[in-house]
Write a protein that holds these residues in place. Sequence first.
Motif, PDB file in Angstrom:
ATOM      1  N   HIS A 169     -36.104  11.073  16.231  1.00 24.90           N
ATOM      2  CA  HIS A 169     -35.134  10.588  17.186  1.00 24.90           C
ATOM      3  C   HIS A 169     -34.912   8.969  16.750  1.00 24.90           C
ATOM      4  O   HIS A 169     -33.750   8.477  16.756  1.00 24.90           O
ATOM      5  CB  HIS A 169     -35.212  10.802  18.538  1.00 24.90           C
ATOM      6  CG  HIS A 169     -33.938  10.804  19.526  1.00 24.90           C
ATOM      7  ND1 HIS A 169     -34.100  10.958  20.744  1.00 24.90           N
ATOM      8  CD2 HIS A 169     -32.854   9.879  19.248  1.00 24.90           C
ATOM      9  CE1 HIS A 169     -32.926  10.460  21.265  1.00 24.90           C
ATOM     10  NE2 HIS A 169     -32.142   9.909  20.423  1.00 24.90           N
TER      11      HIS A 169
ATOM     12  N   ASP B 172     -33.460   8.418  13.281  1.00 21.28           N
ATOM     13  CA  ASP B 172     -31.915   8.677  13.599  1.00 21.28           C
ATOM     14  C   ASP B 172     -31.142   7.817  14.007  1.00 21.28           C
ATOM     15  O   ASP B 172     -29.989   7.479  13.526  1.00 21.28           O
ATOM     16  CB  ASP B 172     -31.955  10.273  14.175  1.00 21.28           C
ATOM     17  CG  ASP B 172     -32.365  11.291  13.301  1.00 21.28           C
ATOM     18  OD1 ASP B 172     -32.772  11.202  12.182  1.00 21.28           O
ATOM     19  OD2 ASP B 172     -32.474  12.430  13.990  1.00 21.28           O
ATOM     20  N   ALA B 173     -31.577   7.154  15.160  1.00 19.45           N
ATOM     21  CA  ALA B 173     -30.951   6.154  15.615  1.00 19.45           C
ATOM     22  C   ALA B 173     -30.643   4.922  14.628  1.00 19.45           C
ATOM     23  O   ALA B 173     -29.724   4.320  14.610  1.00 19.45           O
ATOM     24  CB  ALA B 173     -31.520   5.564  17.093  1.00 19.45           C
TER      25      ALA B 173
ATOM     26  N   ALA C 227     -25.593   3.078  18.623  1.00 20.66           N
ATOM     27  CA  ALA C 227     -26.781   3.456  17.816  1.00 20.66           C
ATOM     28  C   ALA C 227     -28.019   2.740  18.355  1.00 20.66           C
ATOM     29  O   ALA C 227     -29.232   2.977  18.622  1.00 20.66           O
ATOM     30  CB  ALA C 227     -26.733   3.296  16.454  1.00 20.66           C
TER      31      ALA C 227
ATOM     32  N   ASP D 122     -29.260   3.918  21.798  1.00 22.23           N
ATOM     33  CA  ASP D 122     -29.794   5.132  21.284  1.00 22.23           C
ATOM     34  C   ASP D 122     -31.380   4.930  20.797  1.00 22.23           C
ATOM     35  O   ASP D 122     -32.326   5.584  21.185  1.00 22.23           O
ATOM     36  CB  ASP D 122     -29.180   6.058  20.304  1.00 22.23           C
ATOM     37  CG  ASP D 122     -29.725   7.400  20.412  1.00 22.23           C
ATOM     38  OD1 ASP D 122     -30.369   7.838  21.341  1.00 22.23           O
ATOM     39  OD2 ASP D 122     -29.610   7.991  19.271  1.00 22.23           O
ATOM     40  N   PHE D 123     -31.344   3.854  19.938  1.00 21.85           N
ATOM     41  CA  PHE D 123     -32.619   3.308  19.539  1.00 21.85           C
ATOM     42  C   PHE D 123     -33.531   2.957  20.721  1.00 21.85           C
ATOM     43  O   PHE D 123     -35.024   3.594  20.657  1.00 21.85           O
ATOM     44  CB  PHE D 123     -32.548   2.319  18.491  1.00 21.85           C
ATOM     45  CG  PHE D 123     -33.638   1.615  17.904  1.00 21.85           C
ATOM     46  CD1 PHE D 123     -34.126   2.157  16.625  1.00 21.85           C
ATOM     47  CD2 PHE D 123     -34.303   0.717  18.393  1.00 21.85           C
ATOM     48  CE1 PHE D 123     -35.386   1.757  15.885  1.00 21.85           C
ATOM     49  CE2 PHE D 123     -35.631   0.278  17.642  1.00 21.85           C
ATOM     50  CZ  PHE D 123     -35.920   0.706  16.459  1.00 21.85           C
TER      51      PHE D 123
END
Length: 261
Positions: free
Chosen positions: A135, A138-139, A155, A158-159
């Motif tokens: 995850h 992906d971020a 993004a 999300d990270f």
Amino acid sequence: MKPARAIASTYSGRNLHGQVVHELGRRIVGGACRPGEALPNEEELCRELGVSRTALRESVKVLAAKGLVESRPRIGTRVRASESWNLLDPDVLAWRCATLPDVHFVLQLNEMREIIEPASAALAARNRTQAQLRHIEDAFAAMAAAENIDEWVDADLDFHTAILAATNNPLLRPLAAMIATALESLLGLSARKAGNFKIALPDHGHVLDAIRAQDGPAAQQHMTKLLGDTRGRLLTPTPKARAGAGARATASPIARRRTRS
């Protein structure tokens, strides 16, 4: 106390009740209703907002649970001082950030991040699962692929939230959701002030590498540097402001006097 905590939860604003909460909350946090002032009487508010007295009273209870107002018999409902507001309430934070917060408040938000996120990165390095690592990866990939500031901020948020989740500490995981709107505002401001919104990508990569290697001290060190650099950018004028200042500095003394006059 349990009912108060339930009332203080975030409202989606999709139903009429939620819309009233958000409308009055924005007015109070935005300064339209100042501390110590009484809200308009029920009849006036019901007519203006198009709601029943029951819906209005329930909305006021929500705002009271968030620390924004207090109601007393024969006095009415008054706005409380900002020191009494629950600034960690997601709605209050969202309303505060929507009012174009001053630099002092923005720096306080970043200070909170500097206290929490480096230690969280260290925990994530030690405790993360493979799924949680993917995850975060992906971020980071989405940050690298971002073509505009909005994509970058999504993004980036999300990270950081993925790292908080990867701590696997149930007391830390809700923090990301609680401050998501404020963090989104802060990340957007930092990116815009940087000019190049991807300037922090290498620092994020170092944090990711440390978490991937399960190196807690390195993850903490790199996150500390990342957030310290963010603080520096928040204190730096935007490229547009710097250009304007440079133009004023190179103007002739006569032109500068005309500008001041």
